[in-house]
Design a protein around this motif. Structure first.
Motif, mmCIF file in Angstrom:
data_model
loop_
_atom_site.group_PDB
_atom_site.id
_atom_site.type_symbol
_atom_site.label_atom_id
_atom_site.label_comp_id
_atom_site.label_asym_id
_atom_site.label_seq_id
_atom_site.Cartn_x
_atom_site.Cartn_y
_atom_site.Cartn_z
ATOM 1 N N UNK A 44 -0.674 135.307 88.578
ATOM 2 C CA UNK A 44 -1.152 134.066 89.195
ATOM 3 C C UNK A 44 0.007 133.258 89.764
ATOM 4 N N UNK A 45 1.123 133.226 89.032
ATOM 5 C CA UNK A 45 2.299 132.506 89.528
ATOM 6 C C UNK A 45 2.823 133.148 90.804
ATOM 7 N N UNK A 46 2.888 134.474 90.816
ATOM 8 C CA UNK A 46 3.320 135.171 92.026
ATOM 9 C C UNK A 46 2.362 134.895 93.180
ATOM 10 N N UNK A 47 1.064 134.891 92.882
ATOM 11 C CA UNK A 47 0.084 134.611 93.914
ATOM 12 C C UNK A 47 0.237 133.225 94.510
ATOM 13 N N UNK A 48 0.476 132.235 93.655
ATOM 14 C CA UNK A 48 0.676 130.860 94.149
ATOM 15 C C UNK A 48 1.888 130.775 95.062
ATOM 16 N N UNK A 136 -2.534 151.388 99.078
ATOM 17 C CA UNK A 136 -2.907 150.510 100.186
ATOM 18 C C UNK A 136 -1.954 149.332 100.280
ATOM 19 N N UNK A 137 -1.626 148.735 99.125
ATOM 20 C CA UNK A 137 -0.767 147.555 99.107
ATOM 21 C C UNK A 137 0.663 147.865 99.541
ATOM 22 N N UNK A 138 1.170 149.038 99.195
ATOM 23 C CA UNK A 138 2.566 149.358 99.474
ATOM 24 C C UNK A 138 2.765 150.162 100.756
ATOM 25 N N UNK A 149 -2.758 139.455 99.916
ATOM 26 C CA UNK A 149 -2.338 140.058 98.651
ATOM 27 C C UNK A 149 -2.085 138.982 97.609
ATOM 28 N N UNK A 150 -1.492 137.865 98.030
ATOM 29 C CA UNK A 150 -1.258 136.760 97.110
ATOM 30 C C UNK A 150 -2.552 136.157 96.594
ATOM 31 N N UNK A 151 -3.538 136.040 97.467
ATOM 32 C CA UNK A 151 -4.843 135.531 97.039
ATOM 33 C C UNK A 151 -5.466 136.458 96.001
#
Length: 256
Positions: A44-48, A136-138, A149-151
């Protein structure tokens, strides 16, 4: 996921799912809850950080996006194994309380089969995250869409509440004020961060591309549509189970 007798009250079932526990407190389950909560806080911190740093939802980059995907992907494999250990230990505890020595308690093969049957949705979810979402992400994104991706990382905001509810149920604290407050917070966070997650992603893309919302699935890459089509129904299903557990807890406050 099936629900069986045992704890009542707000009984959340969402990623990570609450393992079915017996009357005894299982230390391994508590450790799993701590690890899951720590991972959720970091995600969550990384996403924010990523969401706040990306003004352009498609082109802006942040180094933390791919770095955290590499860091967090092994967690899903670990969580499958950790949930099985909790399940296996629970069988042993139950067998000890009932005076059993052999049988299903002594057979790991039967335990694996029972675990996969009971946790099939969670296991499939985790396997899908590793086998599909990781590449998919990488690889497929090619550096685009760090904002989205952050969301997705923000979906983990509800996990600490789910884990706390599990621990409270293990200690038979499901009728305390803390359990009620945590249950309300869990319902709110799960709805905002998981149920509304995929509609929000499509709305964000619609605004960025200046196209009607109903055309977004036709313009979005098939990998995105496939991921949403498989993961969003799971979130709706788990949220339905959470709501049912909450209603059941309100109807039978005297049961434990």
């Amino acid at each position: 996921m099936q629900r069986r007798g045992g704890s009542r009250g707000v009984h959340p079932v969402g990623p990570p799912l609450l393992p079915h526990t017996h009357t005894a407190v299982i230390p391994g389950g508590q450790k799993q809850s701590i690890v899951s909560s720590l991972q959720a806080v970091m995600a969550s911190s990384a996403g924010c950080v990523i969401v706040w740093s990306c003004q352009d939802v498609l082109e802006d980059r942040h180094w933390l996006t791919e770095a955290y995907v590499l860091f967090a992907t092994p967690y899903f494999a670990y969580d499958i194994y950790a949930m099985f250990l909790c399940y296996w230990h629970g069988l042993q505890v139950k067998g000890h309380e009932e005076g059993q020595v052999g049988g299903v308690v002594g057979s790991k093969r039967a335990a694996v089969a029972g675990y996969l049957c009971r946790e099939k949705l969670m296991v499939l979810h985790h396997v899908f995250m590793v086998a599909f979402c990781f590449p998919v992400s990488l690889l497929w994104r090619r550096g685009r869409g760090d904002y989205f991706q952050g969301v997705l990382f923000l979906a983990e905001l509800s996990t600490p509440c789910v884990c706390l509810t599990k621990v409270l149920i293990q200690y038979k604290q499901q009728h305390t004020l803390l359990h009620r407050v945590n249950g309300v917070l869990m319902l709110l966070l799960f709805f905002l961060c998981r149920v509304l997650l995929f509609p929000f992603l499509y709305v964000s893309y619609s605004r960025h591309a200046c196209v009607p919302l109903h055309l977004v699935p036709l313009l979005a890459p098939w990998q995105c549509n496939l991921g949403a089509a498989l993961l969003w129904p799971l979130q709706l299903y788990w949220f339905t189970l959470i709501c049912r557990g909450a209603v059941r807890g309100q109807r039978s406050p005297a049961e434990t």
